[in-house]
Scaffold this motif. Structure first.
Motif, PDB file in Angstrom:
ATOM      1  N   ASP A  80      -6.014   2.041  -9.973  1.00  0.00           N
ATOM      2  CA  ASP A  80      -5.516   1.675  -8.648  1.00  0.00           C
ATOM      3  C   ASP A  80      -4.587   0.462  -8.765  1.00  0.00           C
ATOM      4  O   ASP A  80      -5.005  -0.619  -9.194  1.00  0.00           O
ATOM      5  CB  ASP A  80      -6.707   1.350  -7.737  1.00  0.00           C
ATOM      6  N   SER A  81      -3.316   0.649  -8.369  1.00  0.00           N
ATOM      7  CA  SER A  81      -2.344  -0.450  -8.492  1.00  0.00           C
ATOM      8  C   SER A  81      -2.209  -1.261  -7.206  1.00  0.00           C
ATOM      9  O   SER A  81      -1.385  -2.179  -7.139  1.00  0.00           O
ATOM     10  CB  SER A  81      -0.969   0.116  -8.867  1.00  0.00           C
ATOM     11  N   SER A  82      -2.994  -0.941  -6.204  1.00  0.00           N
ATOM     12  CA  SER A  82      -2.897  -1.693  -4.949  1.00  0.00           C
ATOM     13  C   SER A  82      -3.663  -3.007  -5.010  1.00  0.00           C
ATOM     14  O   SER A  82      -3.567  -3.825  -4.091  1.00  0.00           O
ATOM     15  CB  SER A  82      -3.409  -0.842  -3.788  1.00  0.00           C
ATOM     16  N   LYS A  83      -4.451  -3.198  -6.047  1.00  0.00           N
ATOM     17  CA  LYS A  83      -5.258  -4.415  -6.177  1.00  0.00           C
ATOM     18  C   LYS A  83      -4.856  -5.171  -7.440  1.00  0.00           C
ATOM     19  O   LYS A  83      -4.466  -4.568  -8.445  1.00  0.00           O
ATOM     20  CB  LYS A  83      -6.752  -4.053  -6.234  1.00  0.00           C
ATOM     21  N   ASN A  84      -4.993  -6.452  -7.385  1.00  0.00           N
ATOM     22  CA  ASN A  84      -4.578  -7.287  -8.512  1.00  0.00           C
ATOM     23  C   ASN A  84      -5.395  -6.994  -9.759  1.00  0.00           C
ATOM     24  O   ASN A  84      -4.893  -7.082 -10.881  1.00  0.00           O
ATOM     25  CB  ASN A  84      -4.696  -8.764  -8.129  1.00  0.00           C
TER      26      ASN A  84
ATOM     27  N   ASN B 270      -3.909  -4.102 -11.406  1.00  0.00           N
ATOM     28  CA  ASN B 270      -2.639  -4.467 -12.042  1.00  0.00           C
ATOM     29  C   ASN B 270      -2.847  -5.130 -13.397  1.00  0.00           C
ATOM     30  O   ASN B 270      -2.036  -4.960 -14.316  1.00  0.00           O
ATOM     31  CB  ASN B 270      -1.837  -5.395 -11.128  1.00  0.00           C
TER      32      ASN B 270
ATOM     33  N   LYS C 144       7.519  -0.741 -10.879  1.00  0.00           N
ATOM     34  CA  LYS C 144       6.742  -0.816  -9.640  1.00  0.00           C
ATOM     35  C   LYS C 144       6.234  -2.239  -9.398  1.00  0.00           C
ATOM     36  O   LYS C 144       6.141  -2.693  -8.250  1.00  0.00           O
ATOM     37  CB  LYS C 144       5.568   0.169  -9.730  1.00  0.00           C
TER      38      LYS C 144
ATOM     39  N   ASN D 161       6.271  -5.715  -6.075  1.00  0.00           N
ATOM     40  CA  ASN D 161       5.022  -6.319  -5.619  1.00  0.00           C
ATOM     41  C   ASN D 161       5.309  -7.639  -4.905  1.00  0.00           C
ATOM     42  O   ASN D 161       6.266  -8.345  -5.218  1.00  0.00           O
ATOM     43  CB  ASN D 161       4.103  -6.556  -6.824  1.00  0.00           C
ATOM     44  N   LYS D 162       4.487  -7.965  -3.941  1.00  0.00           N
ATOM     45  CA  LYS D 162       4.697  -9.210  -3.195  1.00  0.00           C
ATOM     46  C   LYS D 162       4.279 -10.441  -3.986  1.00  0.00           C
ATOM     47  O   LYS D 162       4.703 -11.555  -3.658  1.00  0.00           O
ATOM     48  CB  LYS D 162       3.909  -9.154  -1.876  1.00  0.00           C
TER      49      LYS D 162
END
Length: 691
Positions: free
Chosen positions: A146-150, A153, A182, A186-187
């Motif tokens: 899952d790349s939505s969480k640090n 990442n 991607k 990222n923010k």
């Protein structure tokens, strides 16, 4: 202590208590770091840790093995047999469901996953067999995490590093680079920075894959974080090639317009180097460098400027016309950019005749007719502006001098002559010398036209460099203007004197300026030409003497050729022939040691200037004096100009002189601090003018 206790630590690695095993593994790692030759005692027990069922023991065992392999690559082969075990463990972690014991925000045991990936990277580097075994699990980690969480990442980042470090297949590498691409959206600034850093390292491995993220990388140039902008800028330059040079340079020029000043020196150099390497045609190349000069001309290095001049000089006549018209137009708009001013001055001086012909320099626009007076107005206006410095002054003088052979209006030529000779009393030696020499050239139209004819295209110093040693600065259209004088010498002297003084180091010894002029006029010919040259040479000497306030003028003997150095400086302290003993000198004795006598002769002017002639006399009958130099310092309220010494070597009974000029000493006594060197002897003298 490590040598005494390592056996006990080795035994604790196999104890039944998992907490003790974990601590023993960490302790063993620190022992091996301090005493590397003890590592062989722990290897067998360490292998068992890879199959331990306890999470903490396995994590610490992996840490110990990674440390061992990094510090001793020869040990890697002993652990490669455990690659299937590690792959199985990693696969179990990625496919396992929710496990609350070691879960972090929905990711199963991310710390253990990262450690396994790190060890697989160490073992798979340079080994195609191991790489083949781990390709599938790396692809699985890269696609399922899952790349939505640090936390995810961090695992993805380790997976990408492993993919790029081993001999992975091309498809897997593209997948890894896409993950980094991607990351760029990222923010989190840290994630973007890490992605940019990694892409810089791998752009040579998969350039096409990185090129797909070019727009995202260029967007990072506008990021508020200066670290992101810096990394994005470095990466952008690595992406430039023949196919995208126009697009990328256009974006980089847009960034240059708003970039911080600290970016500009490197950016100007990199853009010009890229343009030189990948330019689709010469006109685009000229336009690009000209745009750089307009946007950041104060930050362009001298070598880049030289390369630009060489580019124009080696272009076809129609491009030379185009270049001189564009530079003329740019200078009329803006004279605040130093490199633009210097390039414009050089090109206008060299190709002024093409400028006056007119012609199209834009597709839809025609250049207005340029009059001879317009060109002179522009260059003299730069001389009178607040943006002129000594180097620009030298460029403009040479440019104006060249124009006297490109224009035909006698009134403008006379105007140029007055402008050039007005600098004959300049405190800058280079400007003063040009003024005097150029002024003398007006008396010899034939020689002037020959000397100032167009230069041949300069050649680059080497094929692998864009920088050329044939630069824009030219003296008499044939020699290069030296760069601005460095201040380090004066600073060193101030440190040496350790006083509230202003120091002026002696310039390097140079050839007699009078002889240079005679050589220019062709003094090598016989009888009649020498007779004709005597009068202008004497005029040059008088100009020099007037600068120092000399009451008498130097005369050139009409019946001989070039006057000797003794006649040239006879009215300023006198040079006595080295072949005959010198008479007793007049003036103030400031130094008399080691058979070297130095005296100073002073002459004060009404305007507060003090002209000084230092006279060096070798009183030895047998010893030569070599490496003679004189440095001087005055109080900070005064300014000192130091001329070159006439000779740094003196034979027995030989004499040399050196001239100085002090501004700001309105009345006696004059104070000097002198540093004298000769024959590897250095002395320092404080001298005050007698009341």
């Amino acid at each position: 202590m490590a040598r005494d206790l390592f056996l006990e630590i080795e035994g604790l690695l196999s104890t039944a208590n998992p907490y003790i095993r974990k601590k023993a593994a960490l302790c063993a790692m620190r022992i091996i770091r301090k005493v590397p030759d003890l590592q062989e005692h722990f290897i067998d027990k360490t292998k068992l840790l890879l199959q331990d069922r306890n999470h903490g023991v396995l994590l610490c065992g992996l840490t110990l093995i990674i440390d061992l392999c990094i510090h001793d690559p020869d040990l890697v082969d002993q652990f490669k047999q455990y690659t299937p075990v590690l792959v199985k463990q990693l696969k179990a972690l990625t496919t396992a469901g929710y496990a609350p014991e070691h879960d972090v925000t929905g990711i199963t045991d991310p710390f253990l996953q990262v450690k396994i990936l790190q060890l697989l990277r160490v073992m798979g580097k340079g080994d195609s067999g191991v790489a083949e075994q781990i390709n599938d699990i790396l692809a699985q980690v890269a696609t399922n995490t899952d790349s939505s969480k640090n936390v995810g990442n961090s695992i993805l980042y380790e997976a990408v590093l492993t993919i790029l470090d081993i001999e992975a297949d091309s498809g897997l590498r593209v997948l890894g680079i896409n993950i980094l691409g991607k990351f760029l959206s990222n923010k989190d600034n840290n994630i973007r920075y890490v992605a940019l850093n990694t892409l810089i390292k791998v752009v040579n491995l998969e350039p096409n894959a990185v090129q797909r993220h070019r727009n995202t990388i260029l967007d990072c140039l506008r990021d508020p974080d200066i670290s992101i902008r810096r990394r994005a800028l470095d990466l952008s330059f690595t992406l430039i090639n023949e196919t995208n040079i126009r697009v990328l340079v256009r974006e980089l020029l847009a960034f240059l317009e708003v970039a911080n000043n600290e970016f500009k020196p490197a950016m100007t150099t990199q853009i010009c180097l890229a343009a030189d390497k990948y330019a689709p045609n010469k006109r685009w190349h000229i336009d690009t460098v000209l745009r750089v000069l307009k946007l950041a001309g104060n930050y362009v290095k001298e070598q880049i400027l030289s390369s630009f001049i060489r580019l124009i000089a080696t272009s076809a006549p129609d491009l030379q016309t185009y270049s001189v018209q564009k530079l003329y137009s740019a200078l009329r708009t803006d004279i605040t950019q130093e490199a633009l001013t210097m390039a414009g001055a050089w090109v206008i001086g060299e190709y002024g005749d093409l400028l006056m012909k007119g012609g199209a320099y834009e597709e839809e626009e025609l250049v207005q007719d340029v009059k001879q007076s317009d060109i002179v107005d522009l260059l003299t206006g730069i001389l009178d502006s607040a943006y002129v410095n000594n180097v620009i002054h030298e460029y403009i003088m040479t440019s104006l001098m060249k124009l006297t052979t490109r224009i035909t209006d006698a009134s403008q030529i006379e105007r140029v002559r007055r402008v050039l000779t007005s600098s004959s009393d300049s405190l800058d030696v280079e400007i003063q010398q040009r003024s005097v020499e150029y002024g003398n050239l007006f008396g010899y139209d034939g020689v002037r036209r020959g000397v100032l004819e167009k230069m041949p295209p300069p050649e680059a110093r080497s094929d692998d460099r864009v920088l050329s040693d044939a630069g824009p600065g030219s003296k008499k259209s044939k020699s290069k203007i030296p760069p601005p004088k460095a201040k380090s010498g004066a600073d060193d002297l101030l440190d040496l004197f350790n006083d509230d003084t202003q120091a002026t180091p002696a310039p390097p010894s140079q050839a007699n300026g009078h002889s240079d002029i005679l050589d220019l006029f062709g003094s090598g010919s016989g009888g009649a030409p020498q007779q004709a040259q005597a009068q202008p040479a004497a005029s040059s000497v008088n100009n020099i003497l007037d600068l120092f306030g000399s009451s008498g003028g130097a005369s050139a003997a009409p019946s001989t050729g070039a006057p000797s150095s003794s006649s040239l400086l006879g009215d300023m302290g006198g040079l006595v022939s080295n072949a005959t003993p010198a008479p007793a000198p007049s003036g103030h004795t400031v130094y008399n040691k080691h058979d070297l006598l130095i005296t100073l002769s002073l002459q004060r002017n009404a305007d507060g200037f003090v002209a000084i002639v230092a006279r060096f006399q070798n009183n030895s009958l047998t010893e030569h004096k070599t490496g003679i130099s004189l440095q001087a310092a005055v109080p900070k309220s005064q300014k000192l100009q130091l001329m070159p010494i006439t000779s740094t070597e003196l034979p027995p009974q030989g004499v040399a002189t050196q001239q100085m000029r002090v501004q700001g000493s309105q009345k006696p006594p004059l104070r000097l601090r002198l540093r004298i060197a000769h024959n590897q002897v250095t002395d320092q003298v404080d001298w005050s003018e007698p009341a």
